[in-house]
Structures are given as structure tokens and as C-alpha cells.
Design a protein around this motif. Structure first.
Motif, PDB file in Angstrom:
ATOM      1  N   LEU A 145       1.110  15.122  -2.539  1.00  0.00           N
ATOM      2  CA  LEU A 145       2.185  15.673  -1.714  1.00  0.00           C
ATOM      3  C   LEU A 145       2.465  14.783  -0.507  1.00  0.00           C
ATOM      4  CD1 LEU A 145       1.576  19.532  -1.673  1.00  0.00           C
ATOM      5  CD2 LEU A 145       3.610  18.347  -2.484  1.00  0.00           C
ATOM      6  N   THR A 146       1.409  14.307   0.164  1.00  0.00           N
ATOM      7  CA  THR A 146       1.623  13.446   1.331  1.00  0.00           C
ATOM      8  C   THR A 146       2.292  12.131   0.921  1.00  0.00           C
ATOM      9  OG1 THR A 146      -0.610  12.480   1.130  1.00  0.00           O
ATOM     10  CG2 THR A 146      -0.364  14.422   2.542  1.00  0.00           C
ATOM     11  N   ARG A 147       1.879  11.572  -0.201  1.00  0.00           N
ATOM     12  CA  ARG A 147       2.493  10.319  -0.657  1.00  0.00           C
ATOM     13  C   ARG A 147       3.949  10.544  -1.060  1.00  0.00           C
ATOM     14  NH1 ARG A 147      -2.160   6.635  -3.523  1.00  0.00           N
ATOM     15  NH2 ARG A 147      -3.966   7.782  -2.788  1.00  0.00           N
ATOM     16  N   MET A 148       4.215  11.680  -1.687  1.00  0.00           N
ATOM     17  CA  MET A 148       5.580  11.988  -2.083  1.00  0.00           C
ATOM     18  C   MET A 148       6.473  12.159  -0.858  1.00  0.00           C
ATOM     19  SD  MET A 148       6.786  15.003  -4.713  1.00  0.00           S
ATOM     20  CE  MET A 148       5.213  14.832  -5.563  1.00  0.00           C
ATOM     21  N   ALA A 149       5.930  12.822   0.189  1.00  0.00           N
ATOM     22  CA  ALA A 149       6.709  13.034   1.406  1.00  0.00           C
ATOM     23  C   ALA A 149       6.914  11.738   2.180  1.00  0.00           C
ATOM     24  CB  ALA A 149       6.018  14.066   2.290  1.00  0.00           C
ATOM     25  N   ALA A 150       5.908  10.856   2.150  1.00  0.00           N
ATOM     26  CA  ALA A 150       5.986   9.621   2.936  1.00  0.00           C
ATOM     27  C   ALA A 150       6.733   8.504   2.228  1.00  0.00           C
ATOM     28  CB  ALA A 150       4.579   9.150   3.305  1.00  0.00           C
ATOM     29  N   THR A 151       6.680   8.475   0.897  1.00  0.00           N
ATOM     30  CA  THR A 151       7.291   7.369   0.150  1.00  0.00           C
ATOM     31  C   THR A 151       8.462   7.798  -0.717  1.00  0.00           C
ATOM     32  OG1 THR A 151       5.800   7.618  -1.749  1.00  0.00           O
ATOM     33  CG2 THR A 151       5.040   6.239   0.072  1.00  0.00           C
TER      34      THR A 151
ATOM     35  N   ARG B 222       1.615   3.889   7.428  1.00  0.00           N
ATOM     36  CA  ARG B 222       0.673   2.915   8.001  1.00  0.00           C
ATOM     37  C   ARG B 222      -0.658   3.574   8.318  1.00  0.00           C
ATOM     38  NH1 ARG B 222       5.412   1.395  10.820  1.00  0.00           N
ATOM     39  NH2 ARG B 222       4.703   2.589  12.649  1.00  0.00           N
ATOM     40  N   LEU B 223      -0.613   4.807   8.791  1.00  0.00           N
ATOM     41  CA  LEU B 223      -1.842   5.503   9.177  1.00  0.00           C
ATOM     42  C   LEU B 223      -2.666   5.921   7.967  1.00  0.00           C
ATOM     43  CD1 LEU B 223      -3.498   6.759  11.537  1.00  0.00           C
ATOM     44  CD2 LEU B 223      -2.137   8.835  11.232  1.00  0.00           C
ATOM     45  N   LEU B 224      -1.995   6.349   6.902  1.00  0.00           N
ATOM     46  CA  LEU B 224      -2.706   6.934   5.762  1.00  0.00           C
ATOM     47  C   LEU B 224      -3.016   5.941   4.651  1.00  0.00           C
ATOM     48  CD1 LEU B 224      -0.817  10.345   5.405  1.00  0.00           C
ATOM     49  CD2 LEU B 224      -3.077   9.942   6.380  1.00  0.00           C
ATOM     50  N   THR B 225      -2.464   4.742   4.703  1.00  0.00           N
ATOM     51  CA  THR B 225      -2.715   3.773   3.635  1.00  0.00           C
ATOM     52  C   THR B 225      -4.207   3.504   3.420  1.00  0.00           C
ATOM     53  OG1 THR B 225      -0.553   2.714   3.891  1.00  0.00           O
ATOM     54  CG2 THR B 225      -2.308   1.412   2.878  1.00  0.00           C
ATOM     55  N   PRO B 226      -5.023   3.292   4.477  1.00  0.00           N
ATOM     56  CA  PRO B 226      -6.471   3.120   4.237  1.00  0.00           C
ATOM     57  C   PRO B 226      -7.119   4.366   3.640  1.00  0.00           C
ATOM     58  CG  PRO B 226      -5.861   2.352   6.435  1.00  0.00           C
ATOM     59  CD  PRO B 226      -4.684   3.101   5.908  1.00  0.00           C
ATOM     60  N   VAL B 227      -6.664   5.547   4.059  1.00  0.00           N
ATOM     61  CA  VAL B 227      -7.212   6.792   3.510  1.00  0.00           C
ATOM     62  C   VAL B 227      -6.854   6.915   2.036  1.00  0.00           C
ATOM     63  CG1 VAL B 227      -7.217   9.309   3.711  1.00  0.00           C
ATOM     64  CG2 VAL B 227      -7.040   7.896   5.768  1.00  0.00           C
ATOM     65  N   TRP B 228      -5.627   6.568   1.692  1.00  0.00           N
ATOM     66  CA  TRP B 228      -5.209   6.618   0.288  1.00  0.00           C
ATOM     67  C   TRP B 228      -6.045   5.679  -0.571  1.00  0.00           C
ATOM     68  CZ3 TRP B 228       0.702   6.209   1.643  1.00  0.00           C
ATOM     69  CH2 TRP B 228       1.154   7.463   2.086  1.00  0.00           C
ATOM     70  N   ALA B 229      -6.381   4.516  -0.028  1.00  0.00           N
ATOM     71  CA  ALA B 229      -7.199   3.567  -0.789  1.00  0.00           C
ATOM     72  C   ALA B 229      -8.588   4.142  -1.072  1.00  0.00           C
ATOM     73  CB  ALA B 229      -7.316   2.250  -0.023  1.00  0.00           C
ATOM     74  N   VAL B 230      -9.172   4.814  -0.078  1.00  0.00           N
ATOM     75  CA  VAL B 230     -10.488   5.438  -0.276  1.00  0.00           C
ATOM     76  C   VAL B 230     -10.404   6.558  -1.304  1.00  0.00           C
ATOM     77  CG1 VAL B 230     -12.305   6.776   0.857  1.00  0.00           C
ATOM     78  CG2 VAL B 230     -11.295   4.818   2.033  1.00  0.00           C
ATOM     79  N   LEU B 231      -9.350   7.371  -1.215  1.00  0.00           N
ATOM     80  CA  LEU B 231      -9.190   8.476  -2.163  1.00  0.00           C
ATOM     81  C   LEU B 231      -9.000   7.965  -3.585  1.00  0.00           C
ATOM     82  CD1 LEU B 231      -6.929  10.931  -0.119  1.00  0.00           C
ATOM     83  CD2 LEU B 231      -9.363  11.162  -0.638  1.00  0.00           C
TER      84      LEU B 231
END
Length: 237
Positions: free
Chosen positions: A220-226, A36-45
């Protein structure tokens, strides 16, 4: 790492390696909260990676434009000094700007024979392979930027015939100059053409490698989170 200076009280290697790894571990520990916290950051990236791919396409078209102008200059007998060098700079920019975008599209060469053994080896080998690539890419990005800085300090110039207007150099220098000094910067800018400083064609290398390192830590963060790799598998039809 003795030549890695402190930044805001923390060694540079801590910012580049330790903090991203801590974020990855937090994603593995609390995946739902971090998603939930990183989803907006992932969209920007994702938009940044797409922008890098777009810039790569622009420079690829620029290569074609330069080649066409070379042909016209040869047929008409007009000089086009530095055309070969400019085409080389555009080719380098095409390659480096596309690194992060191509990574997420599965366009990089990946030896996946061991990844396909079973789901367990696929998950852990993919994680450690991405981690190794992230560390290597971060080292590459750091020293690419350092090379860029040294070229600027040494005022290293091209050995070819390519020249650029001083105004272009001042426009690029504005990104690393405080706004209060922009007036003085442009007051010292002449209308002459000068031999291309090496740091100018090195800029895409620095930007592209930074984007690649960010993309790998991001994966790596997406792999760890999802539990799912962001990198799409290559499909050969």
C-alpha cells in the motif's frame, strides 16, 4: 476490540491499523519525500520476504527428507514415530513462510477482471482490494499470535507420537527470554524427549501471517508513493 491491550500508551489496534494507514496517507500526500525515506526500509523488507521464501523451500525439502526416511524405516523395519506429524508441521511451515514472497510474485489468486477495465478502476480497485486484504491479514496475524501465546500458557501438547528434545524448546524460548535469565533457563533444561508443544508448530503460522500483513501494508505504501503496485501480475504461457 475490547481485548486489544494498550502498548506504550496506545491501543494495540492503533499500532496495527491506524499508524500504517497514516503512513499510507503520508505517502500519497508527499510521495517524493516518503520515497527517499522509505527506500532503505523497502530494501530490508524485500530481503525479509525473500528469506521467508527461502525458509519455505527448506521446509519443502524437509518434507521430502521425512518421506524418504519413512520409506527407509518401513523397508528396514525400524520405528520412526511421529513422522506423519513432523511432515504435517513442515507442510504448514512451507505454506505460511511463503505467503509474503508468493504475494509479491503474483502467485496468490487474484480476480482481475474489473482491474482491467481501464487505468482508473485498476488503480483504485487495486488500492481498496489491497487495503481490505491488509486489514484482514492484520486481524489474522494478531489472533495467530494470540493462539500461539494461549497454547504456551495452557502447555498444550500434541496428541500424536512426535517428540522433541527439551534443548530445542529451550533454544526457542531464548528468543522471548531476557539474556540475564538464559543461564537459569538452560540449568532447568534436561536431556529428555517430550511430546511436542503445540506452540512450536504454530510459530511458522504466526511468523508467516505477520510477514503477509507487513507485505500488504508495504504494498500500500509503495502504491501510494509510486503509483505502481508491487505485486507482479500472473503470466500464463
Amino acid at each position: 476490540m475490547r481485548d486489544w491491550p494498550d502498548l506504550m500508551g496506545l491501543p494495540l489496534w492503533g499500532w496495527l491499523f491506524v499508524l500504517p494507514m497514516v503512513l499510507v496517507l503520508l505517502c500519497a500526500w508527499r510521495p517524493a519525500s516518503l520515497r527517499r525515506l522509505l527506500t532503505p526500509v523497502w530494501a530490508v523488507l524485500d530481503r525479509l520476504y525473500l528469506l521467508g521464501g527461502g525458509l519455505s523451500a527448506v521446509f519443502m525439502v524437509l518434507i521430502l527428507v521425512i518421506i524418504v526416511f519413512q520409506m527407509i524405516a518401513r523397508w528396514s523395519g525400524l520405528p520412526f514415530p511421529g513422522s506423519t506429524e513432523f511432515a504435517g508441521y513442515a507442510m504448514a511451515a512451507t505454506s505460511f513462510f511463503a505467503l509474503a514472497y508468493a504475494l509479491n510474485r503474483g502467485s496468490h489468486i487474484r480476480v482481475s477482471i474489473f482491474l482491467n477495465l481501464n487505468p482508473f478502476t485498476h488503480r483504485w480497485l487495486d488500492f481498496f482490494a489491497t487495503l481490505t486484504a491488509a486489514i484482514v491479514a492484520t486481524y489474522f496475524a494478531r489472533y495467530a499470535v494470540r493462539t500461539n501465546i494461549f497454547s504456551k500458557l495452557l502447555n498444550d501438547r500434541t496428541q500424536g507420537q512426535d517428540m522433541v528434545p527439551e534443548g530445542l524448546l529451550s533454544a526457542l524460548a531464548m528468543f522471548v527470554t531476557p539474556p540475564g535469565q538464559w543461564g537459569a533457563l538452560w540449568a532447568e533444561t534436561g536431556s529428555d524427549w517430550v511430546f511436542t508443544p503445540i506452540w512450536v508448530p504454530q510459530l511458522p503460522m504466526s511468523i508467516g501471517t505477520i510477514l503477509l500483513a507487513v507485505a500488504l501494508w508495504d504494498n500500500l505504501t509503495r502504491m501510494a508513493a509510486t503509483g505502481i503496485s508491487r505485486i507482479r501480475s500472473e503470466a500464463v504461457e
